[in-house]
Design a protein around this motif. Structure first.
Motif, short mmCIF file in Angstrom:
data_model
loop_
_atom_site.label_atom_id
_atom_site.label_comp_id
_atom_site.label_asym_id
_atom_site.label_seq_id
_atom_site.Cartn_x
_atom_site.Cartn_y
_atom_site.Cartn_z
N GLY A 52 4.11 26.86 -3.38
CA GLY A 52 5.44 26.63 -2.83
C GLY A 52 6.44 26.17 -3.87
N LEU A 53 7.68 26.05 -3.42
CA LEU A 53 8.75 25.68 -4.34
C LEU A 53 8.63 24.23 -4.77
N GLY A 54 7.99 23.41 -3.95
CA GLY A 54 7.84 22.00 -4.31
C GLY A 54 7.13 21.84 -5.64
N CYS A 55 6.21 22.74 -5.91
CA CYS A 55 5.45 22.67 -7.16
C CYS A 55 6.40 22.86 -8.34
N ILE A 56 7.30 23.82 -8.23
CA ILE A 56 8.27 24.06 -9.30
C ILE A 56 9.16 22.83 -9.47
N LEU A 57 9.60 22.28 -8.33
CA LEU A 57 10.43 21.07 -8.38
C LEU A 57 9.75 19.95 -9.15
N ALA A 93 7.40 20.16 -11.34
CA ALA A 93 7.24 20.46 -12.76
C ALA A 93 8.55 20.25 -13.50
N LEU A 94 9.66 20.63 -12.89
CA LEU A 94 10.93 20.55 -13.59
C LEU A 94 11.52 19.15 -13.58
N SER A 95 11.32 18.40 -12.49
CA SER A 95 12.04 17.13 -12.38
C SER A 95 11.33 16.00 -13.10
N ASP A 96 10.10 16.18 -13.46
CA ASP A 96 9.36 15.09 -14.09
C ASP A 96 9.63 15.11 -15.59
N THR A 97 10.54 14.25 -16.02
CA THR A 97 10.88 14.23 -17.44
C THR A 97 10.07 13.17 -18.18
N VAL A 98 9.27 12.43 -17.44
CA VAL A 98 8.49 11.36 -18.06
C VAL A 98 7.11 11.87 -18.49
N ASN A 99 6.42 12.52 -17.55
CA ASN A 99 5.10 13.05 -17.88
C ASN A 99 5.22 14.51 -18.28
N LEU A 151 0.87 -1.18 0.00
CA LEU A 151 0.00 0.00 0.00
C LEU A 151 0.89 1.22 0.00
N ALA A 152 0.85 1.98 -1.08
CA ALA A 152 1.77 3.10 -1.20
C ALA A 152 1.03 4.41 -1.05
N GLN A 153 1.68 5.38 -0.42
CA GLN A 153 1.11 6.72 -0.32
C GLN A 153 2.17 7.71 -0.71
N SER A 154 1.76 8.72 -1.46
CA SER A 154 2.70 9.78 -1.79
C SER A 154 2.24 11.04 -1.10
N VAL A 155 3.15 11.68 -0.40
CA VAL A 155 2.82 12.93 0.25
C VAL A 155 3.59 14.03 -0.47
N VAL A 156 2.85 15.05 -0.86
CA VAL A 156 3.45 16.14 -1.63
C VAL A 156 4.04 17.15 -0.66
N LEU A 157 5.25 17.60 -0.91
CA LEU A 157 5.86 18.59 -0.04
C LEU A 157 5.72 19.97 -0.65
N ARG A 158 5.52 20.95 0.22
CA ARG A 158 5.33 22.30 -0.27
C ARG A 158 6.66 22.92 -0.71
N ASP A 159 7.70 22.56 0.00
CA ASP A 159 8.96 23.26 -0.25
C ASP A 159 9.99 22.34 -0.88
N PRO A 196 -6.16 22.64 -5.45
CA PRO A 196 -4.73 22.32 -5.39
C PRO A 196 -4.30 21.17 -6.29
N GLU A 197 -5.21 20.29 -6.65
CA GLU A 197 -4.77 19.17 -7.49
C GLU A 197 -4.31 19.63 -8.86
N TYR A 198 -4.69 20.83 -9.26
CA TYR A 198 -4.29 21.33 -10.58
C TYR A 198 -2.97 22.07 -10.57
N TYR A 199 -2.43 22.35 -9.36
CA TYR A 199 -1.26 23.21 -9.29
C TYR A 199 -0.08 22.65 -10.07
N ASP A 200 0.20 21.35 -9.86
CA ASP A 200 1.40 20.79 -10.48
C ASP A 200 1.29 20.81 -12.00
N ILE A 201 0.12 20.45 -12.52
CA ILE A 201 -0.02 20.39 -13.98
C ILE A 201 0.00 21.80 -14.56
N LEU A 202 -0.57 22.75 -13.82
CA LEU A 202 -0.55 24.14 -14.29
C LEU A 202 0.87 24.65 -14.37
#
Lengths: 469, 141
Positions: free
Chosen positions: B126-131, B133-139, A335-343, B89-95
């Motif tokens: 936050g900066l995680g969103c930028i990360l 977007a940039l690090s995903d080279t597959v999708n 069972l996998a969970q991914s937690v998104v980090l803000r920073d 918020p679920e749209y942030y990464d794709i946006l």
């Protein structure tokens, strides 16, 4: 001269004397009267002059930020009616960081001795420095020089008191303490790329090395020939192995790689691991050496820092895309969970208990993750309150400046932005548990980072986390 | 032989003949987006454009078609400050991925708009969103 503030306080504060600002602050913070301010006590300050009350408010806020006055937290709430303000003592907030020491300009990795009196660390060069705490001071007692290039992994075995070091020079040494010297034994890893990480197995009879050669070396001691033999897991990894972690059963090992995947292998070695291991709950153990049990494809970018939970039922690892992954019931159907980090991304994680994980990384502030009753993991808070409070969700002065240039408008630096006001100034890349004995709960751990500091943290005073320990 | 693969594995990539189906869906979406824009509901238009983004396809035509739809919605947004109150918020990464595609075009009005939205999105996500977007080279988008 400070205007006299009429003040009712439940102590012997003699308000008839005029006090200067310093004296008043001194009263609150610097003498033993502070113990009289009981937690939860309310203090009413009354004055006809609202300016004085505002000054008092400012003073009290400043006091709360000074170390000596940390026993009380005050805030003043202005009530416009009759210029009365309530001052309420809040609960004290204990700092989680209990000790900080600057060992070098930069620390690559560190490990503690079994009795936790000594620490071995690499100050970003080809040496290992061993420090001992002698009467409140850290003294360097040994320097281990044998490697040619930077040492990226150090582990100190609890059971055998041996130190293993691995380096970019593709070698590994096992150091034995003989008298007052540490004597190295070369371990031929048969690598053609750098070694990246190392860990002793729970029983201390094997150790695993992850390398840039897309292999994992499992090394064990052969008594007859008096040397360390390395067996390679060559298959499966498509890229460098960044981190290895042993399952408590001494046979399974989890690895993370820059191909984004986390894999679990069996390292059963005849003669080292007792007979045919019996099947236990997680994973099938009668697999032969190098056989992959599970592959987790949760991340699309580099993965780091895998660790098992104390029982071995769960795994956690981080991705360089600012995510952390938790896997429960590791086995054929996890069972996998991914937690998104803000920073910013994390670099390493550690299980404090089955339900509490600490992650460290580029935010320079340990992050606490906890699992609730249903097993759902989520981010709780940063551990370093001072840093978290002052940055208040912003990114520190460097980023604000950079974003200002990027967006083309001038961004004023926030006034509470003193840069890196927290304990660590730079990326934390290593987190190591500190456990006195097997029976006690683990509450403390140490972190080291690129700023050259090592910080020891303790969670037992963090009231909101005690339930997870 | 592997003992067992984890349930959480990447979805298989779409094959070429499915690309036509995807492009048809995108065309339908575009009509809906146009009507939403005419009704002065650009944020919803953006949501429609982002929904069902086909990042799991390797086909460049699908990605371009979806980008055109997203671009249309992005340029129609006037009040950048208020857009995030309606966006989940679920749209942030794709946006964020689409913003970087927009910034890569080099076209002045697109880049201006994308930059403005990037600023607000970074503050929100936050900066995680930028990360991500940039690090995903597959999708990629």
């Amino acid at each position: 001269m400070f205007h006299q503030v009429g003040c009712f306080v439940v102590t012997d504060f003699n308000y008839e004397n005029k006090m200067t600002v310093e004296e008043f602050r001194g009263y609150l913070g610097y003498n033993n009267e502070i113990d009289r301010y009981l937690i939860g006590m309310r203090v009413l300050a009354v004055d006809d002059d609202p300016t004085c009350l505002k000054l008092l408010d400012g003073l009290l806020r400043k006091c709360q930020n000074q170390e000596k006055a940390r026993k009380c937290m005050w805030f003043a709430h202005d009530n416009a009616v009759f210029a009365v303000c309530w001052i309420k003592c809040k609960r004290q907030i204990e700092m989680a960081a209990i000790a900080v020491h600057q060992f070098a300009d930069c620390i690559t990795c560190h490990a503690w001795s079994p009795d936790q009196s000594m620490v071995a660390l690499c100050p970003n060069n080809n040496e290992v420095h061993i420090y001992k705490l002698v009467e409140e001071n850290w003294e360097r007692i040994h320097v281990l020089q044998k490697h040619d290039q930077i040492i990226v992994g150090i582990d100190w075995s609890k059971s055998s008191n041996r130190i293993v070091t691995v380096s970019h020079d593709r070698n590994s040494y096992v150091w034995n303490e003989e008298g007052s010297l540490w004597v190295p034994t070369l371990v031929i890893l048969r690598l053609n790329r750098a070694a990246l990480c190392v860990q002793w197995s729970p029983k201390g009879n094997k150790f695993a090395v992850g390398s840039g050669a897309k292999t994992v070396c499992i090394c064990y001691y052969e008594q007859e020939n008096n040397w360390w033999v390395s067996k390679l897991i060559r298959k499966r990894h498509d890229s460098s192995v960044t981190s290895v972690a042993w399952h408590p059963n001494n046979v399974l090992i989890a690895t993370t790689s820059t191909d984004g995947k986390c894999r679990v292998f069996s390292t059963f070695i005849k003669g080292v691991d007792a007979g045919k291991p019996k099947k236990s709950g997680s994973g099938s153990l009668d697999a032969k050496f190098g056989e992959q049990i599970v592959q987790l494809d949760l991340s699309f970018c580099w993965a780091f820092g895998v660790k098992w939970s104390p029982s071995g039922n769960s795994l956690a690892y981080v991705g360089h895309n600012s995510m952390i992954y938790f896997v429960d019931q590791v086995g054929p159907s996890p069972l996998a969970q991914s937690v998104v980090l803000r920073d910013l991304p994390l670099r390493d994680v550690m299980f404090v208990s089955e339900k509490l994980v600490i992650g460290v990384g580029f935010d320079c502030n340990p992050m606490v993750f906890a699992a609730d009753g249903t097993g759902l993991w989520s981010f709780v808070r940063y551990l370093d309150e001072k840093k978290a409070a002052s940055s208040s969700g912003r990114y520190g002065s460097q980023f604000t400046e950079a974003f200002g240039k990027f967006y083309g408008s001038s961004k004023q630096g926030t006034s509470n932005d003193k840069g890196r006001a927290g304990v660590h100034d730079n990326c934390i890349n290593c987190i190591v548990p500190l456990k006195k004995s097997e029976s006690t709960k683990m509450t403390s751990f140490s972190t080291s980072g690129l700023d050259g500091k090592m910080v020891i943290w303790d969670l037992k005073n963090q009231e909101d986390l005690v339930e997870y320990l | 032989m592997e003992k067992g693969k984890a349930r959480a594995k990447m979805a298989d990539h779409v094959e070429a003949d499915n690309a036509e189906a995807i492009i048809t869906t995108i065309e339908q979406k575009s009509r809906k987006i146009e009507s939403l824009i005419k009704q002065y509901r650009p944020v919803e238009a953006l949501k429609t454009a982002l929904e069902g983004s086909p990042p799991k396809t390797r086909d460049e035509r699908c990605k371009s078609a979806n980008w055109i739809a997203v671009h249309r919605a992005l340029m129609a947004i006037k009040a950048v400050d208020l857009m995030f109150s309606n966006l989940d918020p679920e749209y942030y990464d794709i946006l964020m991925k689409y913003l970087y595609r927009g910034l890569a075009t080099g076209d002045r009005p697109t880049c201006d708009q994308c930059l403005k939205i990037h600023e607000k999105l970074t503050q929100k996500a936050g900066l995680g969103c930028i990360l991500r977007a940039l690090s995903d080279t597959v999708n990629t988008v």
